[in-house]
Design a protein around this motif. Structure first.
Motif, PDB file in Angstrom:
ATOM      1  N   VAL A  17      80.281  74.141  20.349  1.00  0.00           N
ATOM      2  CA  VAL A  17      79.681  73.956  19.480  1.00  0.00           C
ATOM      3  C   VAL A  17      80.037  73.060  19.178  1.00  0.00           C
ATOM      4  N   SER A  18      81.470  73.344  18.555  1.00  0.00           N
ATOM      5  CA  SER A  18      82.246  72.358  17.393  1.00  0.00           C
ATOM      6  C   SER A  18      82.090  70.882  18.128  1.00  0.00           C
ATOM      7  N   GLY A  19      82.522  71.030  19.536  1.00  0.00           N
ATOM      8  CA  GLY A  19      82.401  70.121  20.025  1.00  0.00           C
ATOM      9  C   GLY A  19      81.113  69.514  20.197  1.00  0.00           C
ATOM     10  N   ALA A  20      80.215  69.587  20.265  1.00  0.00           N
ATOM     11  CA  ALA A  20      78.725  68.699  20.764  1.00  0.00           C
ATOM     12  C   ALA A  20      78.534  67.784  19.228  1.00  0.00           C
ATOM     13  N   GLY A  21      79.205  68.545  18.384  1.00  0.00           N
ATOM     14  CA  GLY A  21      79.067  68.337  16.701  1.00  0.00           C
ATOM     15  C   GLY A  21      79.675  67.197  16.597  1.00  0.00           C
ATOM     16  N   PHE A  22      80.981  67.527  17.412  1.00  0.00           N
ATOM     17  CA  PHE A  22      81.826  65.996  16.918  1.00  0.00           C
ATOM     18  C   PHE A  22      81.661  64.596  17.397  1.00  0.00           C
ATOM     19  N   ALA A  23      82.244  63.603  16.148  1.00  0.00           N
ATOM     20  CA  ALA A  23      81.221  62.302  16.289  1.00  0.00           C
ATOM     21  C   ALA A  23      82.524  61.603  16.708  1.00  0.00           C
ATOM     22  N   LYS A  24      82.423  60.069  17.556  1.00  0.00           N
ATOM     23  CA  LYS A  24      83.075  59.051  17.651  1.00  0.00           C
ATOM     24  C   LYS A  24      82.938  57.978  17.383  1.00  0.00           C
ATOM     25  N   ASP A  25      83.789  56.901  17.356  1.00  0.00           N
ATOM     26  CA  ASP A  25      83.867  55.566  17.467  1.00  0.00           C
ATOM     27  C   ASP A  25      83.992  54.772  18.693  1.00  0.00           C
ATOM     28  N   VAL A  26      82.523  53.786  18.520  1.00  0.00           N
ATOM     29  CA  VAL A  26      82.946  52.640  19.153  1.00  0.00           C
ATOM     30  C   VAL A  26      82.666  51.135  18.778  1.00  0.00           C
ATOM     31  N   GLN A  27      83.459  50.623  19.362  1.00  0.00           N
ATOM     32  CA  GLN A  27      83.800  49.719  18.586  1.00  0.00           C
ATOM     33  C   GLN A  27      82.747  48.624  19.320  1.00  0.00           C
ATOM     34  N   THR A  28      81.733  47.219  18.298  1.00  0.00           N
ATOM     35  CA  THR A  28      81.249  46.538  18.258  1.00  0.00           C
ATOM     36  C   THR A  28      81.049  45.294  18.161  1.00  0.00           C
ATOM     37  N   ILE A  29      80.452  44.122  17.568  1.00  0.00           N
ATOM     38  CA  ILE A  29      80.980  43.024  17.537  1.00  0.00           C
ATOM     39  C   ILE A  29      80.901  43.120  15.602  1.00  0.00           C
ATOM     40  N   ALA A  30      80.563  44.100  15.249  1.00  0.00           N
ATOM     41  CA  ALA A  30      80.844  43.997  13.671  1.00  0.00           C
ATOM     42  C   ALA A  30      82.034  44.674  12.946  1.00  0.00           C
ATOM     43  N   GLY A  31      82.703  45.724  14.233  1.00  0.00           N
ATOM     44  CA  GLY A  31      83.559  46.915  14.110  1.00  0.00           C
ATOM     45  C   GLY A  31      82.950  48.671  14.855  1.00  0.00           C
ATOM     46  N   SER A  32      83.502  49.220  13.678  1.00  0.00           N
ATOM     47  CA  SER A  32      82.704  50.564  14.986  1.00  0.00           C
ATOM     48  C   SER A  32      81.768  50.782  14.287  1.00  0.00           C
ATOM     49  N   MET A  33      81.149  51.679  15.106  1.00  0.00           N
ATOM     50  CA  MET A  33      80.230  52.632  14.852  1.00  0.00           C
ATOM     51  C   MET A  33      80.121  53.628  14.861  1.00  0.00           C
ATOM     52  N   VAL A  34      79.750  54.854  14.080  1.00  0.00           N
ATOM     53  CA  VAL A  34      79.505  56.208  14.595  1.00  0.00           C
ATOM     54  C   VAL A  34      79.178  56.494  15.434  1.00  0.00           C
ATOM     55  N   VAL A  35      78.783  57.316  16.537  1.00  0.00           N
ATOM     56  CA  VAL A  35      77.821  58.135  17.546  1.00  0.00           C
ATOM     57  C   VAL A  35      78.065  59.563  17.952  1.00  0.00           C
ATOM     58  N   PRO A  36      76.783  60.310  17.871  1.00  0.00           N
ATOM     59  CA  PRO A  36      77.552  61.770  18.409  1.00  0.00           C
ATOM     60  C   PRO A  36      78.138  62.142  19.719  1.00  0.00           C
ATOM     61  N   ASN A  37      80.062  62.687  19.711  1.00  0.00           N
ATOM     62  CA  ASN A  37      80.023  63.090  20.631  1.00  0.00           C
ATOM     63  C   ASN A  37      79.672  63.071  22.213  1.00  0.00           C
ATOM     64  N   ASN A  38      78.897  64.036  22.186  1.00  0.00           N
ATOM     65  CA  ASN A  38      77.426  63.674  23.527  1.00  0.00           C
ATOM     66  C   ASN A  38      76.949  62.700  24.250  1.00  0.00           C
TER      67      ASN A  38
END
Length: 258
Positions: A17-38
């Motif tokens: 359950v916790s893993g599904a709620g974790f977020a991750k950083d994704v690199q874009t041209i302006a910097g990193s943005m956070v999206v859900p882990n899934n």
């Protein structure tokens, strides 16, 4: 022993359950943005998109050499001045897909508006983009001007003029080029986003793209991120039926850019 098994199962469940709620950083041209882990994100610049398009341009060049040159220059900047990202997630109703386009506004403006390089207003705008900050008075004037152009009721915007092609018909008598329109509905006013690293403005809208009798309901969510020296416009697009799923994802991603 039984209690240990219960605790172990509970721990596994909690971890899932916790893993599904974790977020991750994704690199874009302006910097990193956070999206859900899934949610999986793939950028066009990290695939073979550039090579494929360049091959098509070489094999089927446009009649305009200028258009070919501009297209190739555009592709050379894929991943730096612009990029396209595919987002893929899922919930109990199935797989969800969306696209996100990112464009470096300063670089595009300098290329498109070369003839205005010495215009005082253009120079001032470029200086604000370099600084990455708009003062409160200018901000209010800008927002008022932009929001006056945003429809407050459902509005149909024509994308072509069928009358110009009235004589182009099929053998059965149907118009060869059908009327194309974009209906804007529930459009948000452009507004500042609080709690961001960079000054950010956002808006969203439901859209209906019609090409003749074929209609495609869409949802668009956009943000202008004023990163100093590299201001980026992000536009996320998905189908209207996936709007509720992606709205929060887009909102949080734009807010998290750093």
């Amino acid at each position: 022993m039984k209690s240990l098994k219960v605790l172990a199962c509970a721990a596994c469940l909690l971890g899932t359950v916790s893993g599904a709620g974790f977020a991750k950083d994704v690199q874009t041209i302006a910097g990193s943005m956070v999206v859900p882990n899934n949610v999986n994100v793939v950028s066009a610049s990290k695939t073979n998109t550039r090579d494929f398009v360049e091959k098509q341009l070489n094999e089927n060049p446009s009649k305009s050499s200028m258009a070919n040159m501009m297209a190739k220059e555009f592709l050379q900047n894929l991943g730096t001045n612009f990029d396209v990202y595919q987002l893929q997630g899922s919930d109990k109703t199935g797989q969800k897909d969306a696209f996100l386009v990112a464009v470096d506004v300063k670089q595009i403006a300098q290329k498109v508006a070369k003839d205005k390089a010495n215009d005082p207003m253009f120079v001032a705008a470029m200086a604000a983009l370099d600084k990455g900050q708009i003062d409160p008075v200018t901000e209010q004037l800008m927002l008022n001007a932009i929001n006056k152009q945003i429809p407050t009721t459902t509005t149909v915007v024509p994308l072509n003029d069928p009358k110009r092609y009235a004589n182009l018909k099929t053998r059965s008598g149907e118009l060869l080029i059908k009327p194309r329109t974009l209906t804007v509905e529930n459009a948000e006013q452009v507004h500042p986003v609080a709690g961001t690293k960079y000054q950010t403005y956002a808006a969203s809208s439901r859209l209906l793209y019609a090409d003749g009798n074929v209609q495609t309901p869409l949802y668009a969510n956009a943000a202008f991120v004023l990163k100093p020296g590299k201001p980026v416009l992000y536009v996320g697009v998905t189908t209207d039926v996936q709007r509720d799923y992606f709205k929060t994802i887009f909102d949080n991603a734009f807010k998290s850019i750093k």
